[in-house]
Design a protein around this motif. Structure first.
Motif, short mmCIF file in Angstrom:
data_model
loop_
_atom_site.label_atom_id
_atom_site.label_comp_id
_atom_site.label_asym_id
_atom_site.label_seq_id
_atom_site.Cartn_x
_atom_site.Cartn_y
_atom_site.Cartn_z
N ALA A 242 1.15 -0.97 0.34
CA ALA A 242 -0.38 0.00 -0.12
C ALA A 242 0.76 1.23 -0.04
CB ALA A 242 -0.72 0.12 1.50
N GLY A 243 2.26 1.66 0.03
CA GLY A 243 2.62 2.12 -0.49
C GLY A 243 3.31 2.39 1.35
N ILE A 244 2.94 2.33 2.70
CA ILE A 244 2.68 2.94 3.70
C ILE A 244 4.28 2.33 4.19
CG2 ILE A 244 1.93 2.53 6.28
CD1 ILE A 244 -1.16 2.07 5.07
N THR A 245 4.62 3.42 5.29
CA THR A 245 5.93 3.13 5.47
C THR A 245 5.88 4.16 7.73
OG1 THR A 245 6.65 5.46 4.78
CG2 THR A 245 8.22 4.68 7.12
N ILE A 246 5.91 2.03 7.96
CA ILE A 246 6.20 1.61 9.49
C ILE A 246 7.27 2.11 10.04
CG2 ILE A 246 5.64 -0.72 10.88
CD1 ILE A 246 2.96 0.10 8.93
N ALA A 247 7.14 2.36 11.30
CA ALA A 247 8.61 2.42 12.25
C ALA A 247 7.70 2.05 13.45
CB ALA A 247 7.62 4.04 13.16
N ALA A 248 8.27 1.49 13.75
CA ALA A 248 7.91 0.61 14.95
C ALA A 248 8.13 0.41 16.41
CB ALA A 248 7.53 -1.16 15.04
N PHE A 249 7.77 0.37 17.18
CA PHE A 249 9.16 -0.41 18.03
C PHE A 249 9.07 1.03 18.86
CE2 PHE A 249 9.61 -4.32 17.04
CZ PHE A 249 9.05 -5.58 18.35
N ALA A 250 8.26 1.99 18.60
CA ALA A 250 9.01 3.59 18.78
C ALA A 250 8.34 4.17 19.76
CB ALA A 250 7.87 4.20 18.08
N ARG A 251 9.78 3.64 21.48
CA ARG A 251 9.82 4.02 22.68
C ARG A 251 11.25 4.48 23.63
NH1 ARG A 251 7.62 -0.73 22.09
NH2 ARG A 251 8.75 -2.63 23.36
N GLY A 252 11.18 4.56 24.38
CA GLY A 252 12.83 5.08 24.65
C GLY A 252 13.85 5.42 23.57
N GLY A 253 13.69 6.00 23.11
CA GLY A 253 13.54 7.53 22.33
C GLY A 253 14.75 6.27 20.62
N GLY A 254 13.91 5.80 20.66
CA GLY A 254 14.25 4.44 19.30
C GLY A 254 13.15 4.07 18.79
N PHE A 255 13.57 3.79 17.80
CA PHE A 255 12.46 3.01 16.56
C PHE A 255 13.06 2.43 15.62
CE2 PHE A 255 13.42 7.10 14.54
CZ PHE A 255 13.63 6.47 13.51
N ASP A 256 11.96 1.10 15.32
CA ASP A 256 12.31 -0.04 14.58
C ASP A 256 12.06 0.59 13.03
OD1 ASP A 256 13.53 -1.22 15.49
OD2 ASP A 256 12.91 -3.53 15.71
N LEU A 257 12.82 0.58 11.73
CA LEU A 257 12.19 1.29 10.70
C LEU A 257 11.82 -0.02 9.27
CD1 LEU A 257 11.10 3.77 9.57
CD2 LEU A 257 13.40 4.53 8.54
N TYR A 258 10.41 0.17 9.24
CA TYR A 258 10.33 -0.69 7.83
C TYR A 258 9.84 -0.60 6.73
CZ TYR A 258 10.45 -4.50 11.74
OH TYR A 258 11.35 -5.13 13.47
N SER A 259 8.71 -0.82 6.32
CA SER A 259 8.28 -0.58 5.07
C SER A 259 9.04 0.77 4.77
CB SER A 259 7.24 -1.16 4.25
OG SER A 259 5.74 -0.33 5.53
N HIS A 260 8.80 1.11 3.27
CA HIS A 260 8.88 3.15 2.66
C HIS A 260 9.60 4.00 3.59
CE1 HIS A 260 6.40 1.49 -1.26
NE2 HIS A 260 5.93 0.40 0.21
N PRO A 261 11.11 3.39 3.84
CA PRO A 261 11.61 4.24 5.41
C PRO A 261 12.02 5.92 4.89
CG PRO A 261 13.34 2.85 4.29
CD PRO A 261 12.21 2.42 3.62
N HIS A 262 11.56 5.91 3.39
CA HIS A 262 12.51 7.06 2.60
C HIS A 262 11.71 8.12 3.00
CE1 HIS A 262 9.09 6.01 0.04
NE2 HIS A 262 8.58 7.58 -0.01
N ARG A 263 10.83 7.76 3.85
CA ARG A 263 9.95 9.54 4.37
C ARG A 263 10.50 10.01 6.02
NH1 ARG A 263 5.35 6.63 2.72
NH2 ARG A 263 4.02 6.68 0.76
N ILE A 264 11.24 8.94 6.13
CA ILE A 264 12.31 9.38 7.83
C ILE A 264 13.38 9.53 6.98
CG2 ILE A 264 12.50 8.11 9.60
CD1 ILE A 264 9.39 8.40 8.86
N THR A 265 13.87 10.43 7.91
CA THR A 265 15.44 11.38 8.27
C THR A 265 16.13 11.26 9.08
OG1 THR A 265 14.56 13.39 8.89
CG2 THR A 265 14.30 13.22 5.94
N THR A 266 16.63 9.95 8.62
CA THR A 266 17.36 9.56 9.84
C THR A 266 18.67 10.55 10.17
OG1 THR A 266 18.33 7.81 8.25
CG2 THR A 266 16.32 7.56 10.29
N GLU A 267 19.33 11.21 11.44
CA GLU A 267 20.69 11.91 11.23
C GLU A 267 21.89 10.64 11.92
OE1 GLU A 267 17.52 12.20 12.59
OE2 GLU A 267 17.01 14.30 11.25
N THR A 268 21.20 9.73 12.62
CA THR A 268 22.03 9.35 12.81
C THR A 268 23.42 7.97 12.28
OG1 THR A 268 20.37 7.37 13.91
CG2 THR A 268 21.23 8.86 15.17
N PRO A 269 24.66 7.79 11.94
CA PRO A 269 25.16 7.19 11.48
C PRO A 269 24.93 5.58 11.65
CG PRO A 269 26.19 7.89 13.21
CD PRO A 269 25.01 8.72 13.35
#
Length: 272
Positions: A242-269
Protein backbone atom coordinates in the motif's frame (compact mmCIF):
# COMPACT_ATOMS: atom_id res chain seq x y z
CA UNK A 1 -26.79 13.15 29.16
CA UNK A 2 -23.29 11.97 28.28
CA UNK A 3 -22.25 8.57 29.58
CA UNK A 4 -19.22 8.49 31.91
CA UNK A 5 -16.00 7.26 30.32
CA UNK A 6 -14.90 5.52 33.53
CA UNK A 7 -16.21 4.51 36.93
CA UNK A 8 -14.58 4.13 40.33
CA UNK A 9 -15.24 0.59 41.54
CA UNK A 10 -14.09 -1.36 44.62
CA UNK A 11 -11.74 -4.31 44.58
CA UNK A 12 -9.33 -6.27 46.74
CA UNK A 13 -5.60 -5.93 46.04
CA UNK A 14 -3.75 -9.12 46.99
CA UNK A 15 0.04 -8.78 47.24
CA UNK A 16 2.89 -10.88 48.63
CA UNK A 17 2.94 -8.80 51.82
CA UNK A 18 -0.84 -8.73 52.41
CA UNK A 19 -4.10 -7.46 51.01
CA UNK A 20 -6.12 -4.29 51.16
CA UNK A 21 -9.32 -2.80 49.83
CA UNK A 22 -8.87 -0.52 46.81
CA UNK A 23 -10.92 1.57 44.41
CA UNK A 24 -9.90 1.72 40.78
CA UNK A 25 -11.06 3.91 37.92
CA UNK A 26 -12.09 1.41 35.25
CA UNK A 27 -13.00 2.32 31.65
CA UNK A 28 -16.56 1.93 30.45
CA UNK A 29 -17.42 0.17 27.21
CA UNK A 30 -20.82 0.05 25.53
CA UNK A 31 -22.31 -1.44 22.36
CA UNK A 32 -22.27 1.15 19.57
CA UNK A 33 -24.44 0.36 16.55
CA UNK A 34 -23.52 2.05 13.27
CA UNK A 35 -26.72 2.38 11.22
CA UNK A 36 -27.01 3.38 7.57
CA UNK A 37 -30.41 4.31 6.13
CA UNK A 38 -32.18 2.35 8.85
CA UNK A 39 -30.04 -0.81 8.61
CA UNK A 40 -27.49 -1.71 11.27
CA UNK A 41 -24.18 -2.52 9.58
CA UNK A 42 -21.99 -3.03 12.65
CA UNK A 43 -22.18 -3.27 16.43
CA UNK A 44 -18.86 -2.68 18.16
CA UNK A 45 -17.92 -2.45 21.80
CA UNK A 46 -16.35 0.97 22.33
CA UNK A 47 -15.69 3.70 24.85
CA UNK A 48 -18.78 5.96 24.99
CA UNK A 49 -16.97 9.18 24.03
CA UNK A 50 -16.41 10.88 20.67
CA UNK A 51 -19.12 8.74 19.07
CA UNK A 52 -19.59 11.03 16.06
CA UNK A 53 -15.85 10.84 15.37
CA UNK A 54 -15.94 7.06 15.73
CA UNK A 55 -18.93 6.59 13.44
CA UNK A 56 -17.61 8.84 10.68
CA UNK A 57 -14.13 7.31 10.90
CA UNK A 58 -15.58 3.80 10.77
CA UNK A 59 -17.77 4.71 7.78
CA UNK A 60 -14.76 6.13 5.91
CA UNK A 61 -12.17 3.50 6.85
CA UNK A 62 -14.51 0.60 6.05
CA UNK A 63 -15.66 2.06 2.73
CA UNK A 64 -19.31 2.66 3.58
CA UNK A 65 -18.73 6.24 2.45
CA UNK A 66 -15.82 7.78 0.58
CA UNK A 67 -16.58 11.46 1.26
CA UNK A 68 -18.38 13.37 3.99
CA UNK A 69 -20.72 14.96 1.47
CA UNK A 70 -22.29 11.52 0.98
CA UNK A 71 -23.82 11.93 4.45
CA UNK A 72 -27.18 13.66 4.20
CA UNK A 73 -27.90 13.56 7.94
CA UNK A 74 -26.40 12.08 11.09
CA UNK A 75 -27.45 11.69 14.71
CA UNK A 76 -26.35 9.91 17.87
CA UNK A 77 -29.19 8.26 19.80
CA UNK A 78 -28.69 7.04 23.36
CA UNK A 79 -30.50 3.90 24.53
CA UNK A 80 -30.39 2.10 27.85
CA UNK A 81 -28.71 -0.85 26.13
CA UNK A 82 -26.19 1.19 24.14
CA UNK A 83 -25.71 3.90 21.51
CA UNK A 84 -26.85 4.19 17.90
CA UNK A 85 -24.91 6.28 15.40
CA UNK A 86 -27.42 6.85 12.59
CA UNK A 87 -26.45 7.90 9.05
CA UNK A 88 -28.72 8.86 6.20
CA UNK A 89 -26.80 8.81 2.94
CA UNK A 90 -27.19 10.64 -0.34
CA UNK A 91 -27.14 8.83 -3.65
CA UNK A 92 -27.02 5.11 -4.18
CA UNK A 93 -24.64 3.55 -1.64
CA UNK A 94 -26.48 0.23 -1.43
CA UNK A 95 -23.74 -1.77 -3.17
CA UNK A 96 -21.07 -0.46 -0.82
CA UNK A 97 -23.29 -1.21 2.17
CA UNK A 98 -23.84 -4.78 0.98
CA UNK A 99 -20.18 -5.36 0.20
CA UNK A 100 -18.94 -4.12 3.56
CA UNK A 101 -21.80 -5.42 5.69
CA UNK A 102 -21.05 -6.86 9.11
CA UNK A 103 -23.39 -9.20 10.91
CA UNK A 104 -21.74 -9.90 14.23
CA UNK A 105 -20.75 -7.91 17.28
CA UNK A 106 -17.01 -7.19 17.17
CA UNK A 107 -15.06 -7.50 20.42
CA UNK A 108 -12.60 -4.73 21.26
CA UNK A 109 -9.56 -6.80 20.29
CA UNK A 110 -10.45 -7.47 16.66
CA UNK A 111 -11.26 -5.00 13.90
CA UNK A 112 -12.24 -7.71 11.40
CA UNK A 113 -14.80 -9.66 13.44
CA UNK A 114 -18.11 -9.94 11.63
CA UNK A 115 -16.79 -9.82 8.08
CA UNK A 116 -18.36 -12.78 6.34
CA UNK A 117 -15.89 -13.62 3.55
CA UNK A 118 -12.16 -14.18 3.18
CA UNK A 119 -12.12 -11.74 0.28
CA UNK A 120 -13.43 -8.92 2.46
CA UNK A 121 -10.80 -9.62 5.12
CA UNK A 122 -8.03 -9.26 2.52
CA UNK A 123 -9.58 -6.60 0.30
CA UNK A 124 -7.43 -4.61 -2.13
CA UNK A 125 -6.13 -1.36 -0.71
CA UNK A 126 -5.53 1.99 -2.40
CA UNK A 127 -1.91 3.00 -2.97
CA UNK A 128 -0.76 5.75 -0.61
CA UNK A 129 1.49 8.19 -2.46
CA UNK A 130 1.75 11.23 -0.15
CA UNK A 131 5.33 12.13 0.78
CA UNK A 132 5.57 13.99 4.10
CA UNK A 133 9.02 13.97 5.70
CA UNK A 134 9.52 13.34 9.41
CA UNK A 135 12.76 13.53 11.35
CA UNK A 136 13.99 10.54 13.29
CA UNK A 137 13.68 12.65 16.46
CA UNK A 138 9.98 13.24 15.79
CA UNK A 139 9.37 9.55 15.23
CA UNK A 140 11.42 8.42 18.23
CA UNK A 141 9.47 10.69 20.59
CA UNK A 142 6.02 10.41 18.95
CA UNK A 143 4.59 7.91 21.44
CA UNK A 144 5.90 10.01 24.34
CA UNK A 145 4.15 13.05 22.87
CA UNK A 146 0.97 11.03 22.48
CA UNK A 147 1.23 9.83 26.07
CA UNK A 148 0.78 13.45 27.20
CA UNK A 149 -2.65 13.54 25.50
CA UNK A 150 -4.26 10.47 27.10
CA UNK A 151 -6.45 11.63 30.01
CA UNK A 152 -8.58 8.47 30.06
CA UNK A 153 -5.45 6.32 30.18
CA UNK A 154 -4.21 8.43 33.09
CA UNK A 155 -7.41 7.54 34.97
CA UNK A 156 -7.68 3.85 34.06
CA UNK A 157 -4.39 2.53 32.58
CA UNK A 158 -6.60 0.42 30.32
CA UNK A 159 -7.27 2.17 27.00
CA UNK A 160 -5.52 2.71 23.68
CA UNK A 161 -4.90 5.98 21.86
CA UNK A 162 -4.31 7.13 18.30
CA UNK A 163 -2.75 10.49 17.50
CA UNK A 164 -1.97 12.50 14.37
CA UNK A 165 1.58 13.80 14.06
CA UNK A 166 2.25 16.72 11.73
CA UNK A 167 5.92 17.31 10.85
CA UNK A 168 7.21 20.30 12.76
CA UNK A 169 4.04 20.59 14.87
CA UNK A 170 3.89 17.39 16.93
CA UNK A 171 0.66 15.59 17.87
CA UNK A 172 -2.15 17.92 16.81
CA UNK A 173 -5.10 15.60 17.56
CA UNK A 174 -5.65 12.43 19.62
CA UNK A 175 -8.49 10.07 20.49
CA UNK A 176 -8.80 7.23 23.05
CA UNK A 177 -10.82 4.03 23.21
CA UNK A 178 -10.81 0.58 24.80
CA UNK A 179 -10.19 -0.82 21.29
CA UNK A 180 -7.09 0.07 19.30
CA UNK A 181 -8.98 0.05 15.98
CA UNK A 182 -11.80 2.11 17.54
CA UNK A 183 -9.27 4.73 18.65
CA UNK A 184 -7.95 4.95 15.08
CA UNK A 185 -11.47 5.22 13.66
CA UNK A 186 -12.20 8.04 16.11
CA UNK A 187 -9.05 9.82 14.97
CA UNK A 188 -9.87 9.35 11.27
CA UNK A 189 -13.37 10.69 11.86
CA UNK A 190 -12.12 13.66 13.88
CA UNK A 191 -9.62 14.55 11.15
CA UNK A 192 -12.32 14.38 8.47
CA UNK A 193 -14.80 16.45 10.47
CA UNK A 194 -12.13 19.09 11.19
CA UNK A 195 -10.90 19.21 7.60
CA UNK A 196 -7.39 17.89 8.33
CA UNK A 197 -5.83 15.77 5.56
CA UNK A 198 -4.32 12.48 6.89
CA UNK A 199 -1.88 12.58 3.97
CA UNK A 200 0.03 15.43 5.63
CA UNK A 201 1.37 13.47 8.61
CA UNK A 202 1.54 10.20 10.52
CA UNK A 203 -0.73 8.09 12.68
CA UNK A 204 0.76 7.29 16.09
CA UNK A 205 -0.60 4.22 17.92
CA UNK A 206 -0.27 2.78 21.42
CA UNK A 207 -0.63 -0.77 20.14
CA UNK A 208 0.84 -3.40 17.87
CA UNK A 209 0.38 -2.95 14.13
CA UNK A 210 -2.10 -5.48 12.80
CA UNK A 211 -3.80 -5.93 9.46
CA UNK A 212 -6.92 -3.87 10.15
CA UNK A 213 -4.84 -0.86 11.20
CA UNK A 214 -2.97 -0.95 7.89
CA UNK A 215 -6.27 -1.25 6.04
CA UNK A 216 -7.74 1.74 7.87
CA UNK A 217 -4.58 3.81 7.35
CA UNK A 218 -4.59 3.06 3.62
CA UNK A 219 -8.28 3.91 3.28
CA UNK A 220 -7.62 7.22 5.07
CA UNK A 221 -4.61 7.93 2.85
CA UNK A 222 -2.13 8.27 5.71
CA UNK A 223 1.42 7.45 4.53
CA UNK A 224 3.19 6.82 7.86
CA UNK A 225 2.25 4.68 10.85
CA UNK A 226 4.23 4.90 14.10
CA UNK A 227 3.53 2.32 16.82
CA UNK A 228 4.82 1.59 20.28
CA UNK A 229 4.80 -2.18 19.68
CA UNK A 230 5.47 -4.74 16.96
CA UNK A 231 3.90 -5.20 13.53
CA UNK A 232 2.69 -8.56 12.35
CA UNK A 233 4.42 -10.04 9.31
CA UNK A 234 1.25 -9.81 7.22
CA UNK A 235 0.69 -6.19 8.28
CA UNK A 236 4.17 -5.39 6.95
CA UNK A 237 3.40 -7.11 3.65
CA UNK A 238 0.21 -5.06 3.30
CA UNK A 239 2.00 -1.84 4.26
CA UNK A 240 4.65 -2.48 1.63
CA UNK A 241 1.99 -3.09 -1.02
CA UNK A 242 0.00 0.00 0.00
CA UNK A 243 3.03 2.31 0.11
CA UNK A 244 2.86 2.93 3.87
CA UNK A 245 5.93 3.57 6.04
CA UNK A 246 6.03 1.58 9.29
CA UNK A 247 8.03 2.70 12.33
CA UNK A 248 7.52 0.16 15.12
CA UNK A 249 8.83 -0.26 18.69
CA UNK A 250 8.84 3.55 18.90
CA UNK A 251 9.77 4.10 22.52
CA UNK A 252 12.73 4.96 24.70
CA UNK A 253 14.14 7.35 22.11
CA UNK A 254 14.36 4.86 19.24
CA UNK A 255 12.35 2.82 16.74
CA UNK A 256 12.54 0.07 14.12
CA UNK A 257 12.01 1.28 10.55
CA UNK A 258 10.39 -1.03 8.01
CA UNK A 259 8.56 -0.56 4.71
CA UNK A 260 9.12 2.62 2.63
CA UNK A 261 11.69 4.16 4.98
CA UNK A 262 12.44 7.15 2.73
CA UNK A 263 9.85 9.34 4.51
CA UNK A 264 11.94 9.31 7.70
CA UNK A 265 15.18 11.28 7.77
CA UNK A 266 17.71 9.39 9.88
CA UNK A 267 20.57 11.62 11.02
CA UNK A 268 22.32 9.00 13.17
CA UNK A 269 25.13 6.87 11.65
CA UNK A 270 24.73 3.14 11.10
CA UNK A 271 26.16 0.91 13.81
CA UNK A 272 28.83 -1.42 12.32
Amino acid sequence: MARPLSRSLPGLSVQSDGQLSVRRNLPEEVPVAVVFDGTTQAVMMASPGDIADFAHGFALSEGFITRLDQVEDFEVVEHEAGIEARFWLTGDRSQALETRRRKMMGPVGCGLCGIDSLEEATRALPKVTAEPRLSSHEVAHATDDLRAQQPLHDQTRAVHAAGFLVPGQGIVLAREDVGRHNALDKLIGALALQGIDPATGAFVLTSRVSVELIQKSAMAGCPVLIAVSAPTAHALRLADQAGITIAAFARGGGFDLYSHPHRITTETPDVP
